[in-house]
Design an enzyme around this catalytic site. Sequence first.
Site, PDB file in Angstrom:
ATOM      1  N   GLU A   1      33.429 -28.750 -54.294  1.00 48.96           N
ATOM      2  CA  GLU A   1      32.947 -27.532 -53.634  1.00 48.96           C
ATOM      3  C   GLU A   1      31.573 -27.762 -52.936  1.00 48.96           C
ATOM      4  O   GLU A   1      31.468 -27.034 -52.075  1.00 48.96           O
ATOM      5  CB  GLU A   1      32.840 -26.537 -54.934  1.00 48.96           C
ATOM      6  CG  GLU A   1      34.009 -25.846 -55.375  1.00 48.96           C
ATOM      7  CD  GLU A   1      34.588 -26.915 -56.565  1.00 48.96           C
ATOM      8  OE1 GLU A   1      34.229 -27.934 -56.645  1.00 48.96           O
ATOM      9  OE2 GLU A   1      35.741 -26.535 -57.278  1.00 48.96           O
TER      10      GLU A   1
ATOM     11  N   MET B   1      14.867 -44.662 -47.189  1.00 45.34           N
ATOM     12  CA  MET B   1      13.791 -44.041 -47.136  1.00 45.34           C
ATOM     13  C   MET B   1      12.883 -44.090 -48.286  1.00 45.34           C
ATOM     14  O   MET B   1      11.710 -44.165 -48.188  1.00 45.34           O
ATOM     15  CB  MET B   1      14.336 -42.318 -46.702  1.00 45.34           C
ATOM     16  CG  MET B   1      12.675 -41.653 -46.477  1.00 45.34           C
ATOM     17  SD  MET B   1      12.078 -42.459 -45.141  1.00 45.34           S
ATOM     18  CE  MET B   1      12.522 -41.326 -43.801  1.00 45.34           C
TER      19      MET B   1
ATOM     20  N   GLN C   1      35.326 -21.307 -68.472  1.00 49.38           N
ATOM     21  CA  GLN C   1      34.654 -21.359 -67.232  1.00 49.38           C
ATOM     22  C   GLN C   1      34.091 -20.091 -66.733  1.00 49.38           C
ATOM     23  O   GLN C   1      34.002 -19.827 -65.553  1.00 49.38           O
ATOM     24  CB  GLN C   1      35.954 -21.682 -66.064  1.00 49.38           C
ATOM     25  CG  GLN C   1      36.557 -23.076 -66.283  1.00 49.38           C
ATOM     26  CD  GLN C   1      37.574 -23.476 -65.261  1.00 49.38           C
ATOM     27  OE1 GLN C   1      38.189 -22.538 -64.731  1.00 49.38           O
ATOM     28  NE2 GLN C   1      37.570 -24.708 -64.944  1.00 49.38           N
TER      29      GLN C   1
END
Lengths: 171, 569
Positions: B59, B483, B122
């Site tokens: 998602e 980085m 859920q």
Amino acid sequence: MSADESVVLQILVEDKPGVLFRILNHFRRLNLNIDAVTVASLPGVVGKSGITVNLKANSEECSMVQRMLNKSIDVVNVKLVRLSEAIRRELVLAQIKMDQNTGFERLIKNYGARVVSIRGDTAVVELTGEPETINSFINSVLDSGLVSLSRTGLAVLPFEEKVKEFAENIL
Amino acid sequence: MGFWRWKNISPIFSGARGLIEALRIEGVEVVFGIPGGAIMPVYDELLGSPIRHVLARHEQSAAHMADGYARVTGRPGVAMATSGPGATNLVTGVATAYMDSVPMVAITGQVATRLIGTDAFQEIDTVGIFNPITKYQFQPRRPSEVPRAVKAAFYLTATGRTSPVLIDLPKDVQMEKEEMVFPESVDIPGYRAEYEPDPLHVAKAADLLLAADRPVLLGGGGVIKSNACDLLVAVAELLNIPVATTLMGKGCIPENHPLSLGPIGMHGTYHANKLIMESDLVICVGARFSDRSTMNLSEFTKDRKIIHFDADPSEIGKNLKPHHYVVGNIRKSLRILLEILKVKTVKCENTAWRGRWMELKSEYEDAIFGASGEFTSPRIIRKIRDMLPIDAIVTTEVGQHQMWAELHYRVLKPRTFLTSGGLGTMGFGFPAAIGAKTAKPWVPVLDIAGDGSFLMTSDSLATSVQENLPVIVCVFNNSCLGMVAQWQRAFYGGRYSGVWLGSKPDFVNLAKSYGAEGVRVNGMLDFERALREALKSEVTTVIDIPISPEENVLPFVATGSSLNEMIVR
């Protein structure tokens, strides 16, 4: 960083579920501790409520939280009230056992409190005043017969410079 | 079909049908998502509708795809997920869009209203979780509330300062049928979509600008969002003043334009950083003075006047106190500014200030870029620019490659450079590229990636192949979180902690296992050949580019330093 002072924010909001959560979440994000918060519907203004938040904050924090509140979709209007320029009132209800408090009548008289109800030897007393007065009253009855109490938090009304229509004033 | 059908009648629809009809009224062409238990009625209605569904594999990627779609088109992207884990997985993607003010409507399923608050299967407090990362959240409790919620969501997300909005739809509301009215507009008492710029404020800004000896324009993402790039360039050309940008503002002036300085900031260009610190006036348009752009704020504001143009009044004075400000729609503000300037001035000719920044620009080219070797990241990124058409879209992940792209990829058109500037979300670039490709299938879309970032959302390879959305991923592969490693070299005495990505997949075979193309390159000619093939390919191509883990992004302004205190070697 300026010093903390006691301030009040008057927030006009849409009257619906979830609004108080969204409003107070801004204070949480800035780690501001709220002293009192009240919510009341406003007669004559359909679908809106007034939230009064009293807290100690410095001017940077005030400006930050006002910025966030102004941006909130639910907020119609935010007003920062300087307490020095406003009438402040709070109400407390205290249940007091009269037989344990020899000075009960004197106390009531001194503070200008009002007995609302009496059941047996217990009275429910109502007092309206500035928060300092309320604090002092609570301290006085704390060790002498106080059974329970409930205080409302602060209501403030700033002096306005001119007469305005009520609706115009809050909108 | 569409709005006209429901204009004079009130049909009886399920909440799910009402949602889909309302999305169609808003002109939604595509939703990015993953189905699940609590959003099945909506998915069932989706099946019969002309709205395209692009199936993500996570998602977070669905949200990034919607984000990429929105950044390219300027229209809200739509991401969809089920309740619970579907909703929580959306969070990073929605927060990314929130931080970069991207219009997006996130739609989540929710357990039935009677189960909300019971810790049902859920169930999660989606509205509570999304409150700090969205402009607003809606949870219709009756089917008849759905059309208004959708109308309000699209109105809020796309107006004012654009930002994501959530619609959390309980399953019973999706299933029950009720009479519905599809409103043409909504009234939100506390919301002011747009502020009209005050011409007097703009006029004062014009006076300050004309009185300045060494002015610099600073363009932010707001210029691109309000489609005001042409006006910004016109103002700059009229007065012959240089334009720097923020990372989000890249593309508000073509970066091959003689007046373009490129971005300022921690990894801004040498001349932009130097020059802004030599200026006596900065007109900042549609940017919020983020810490990564201004670096040391008191140095940034010392000895120069700041004028702030912004669409969002809450931005004025948030990070710094400007000498003057203009609140209002950026496009309208710049139009007024340009008109006033045209009256007050004739086109400015060459000045000493212009000479100064031309000199700085060439100094930078020689000092930093010229010193690097043959097959280095900056050169590869410049090669990418050379080979891509002008309207190609480039996305980035987050890390060293992103900053090399900031420095060396010249953006020539607005909305063709998509990067996660505010939240700095690794894994953004690849799904955002897929979203961009959905919006503009006819232009090449390329993700400048690092190996660390790419691994976070590389499962979107499945989406790109299945949905026939070919993009190009250039993985600058240094086998480490570059980085962080660079910072550990600079600030932690080279004590590397948790940065080596020793065991990672062979990206060539990874791509091939999904049905995509994969190729590893060694040397510039090899890279050119691979990119040329990739541009012709009908499937996604992953180009694995091995680079040195020791390579640093330069110049570099350390936290707390002023913009002109750059580490250049």
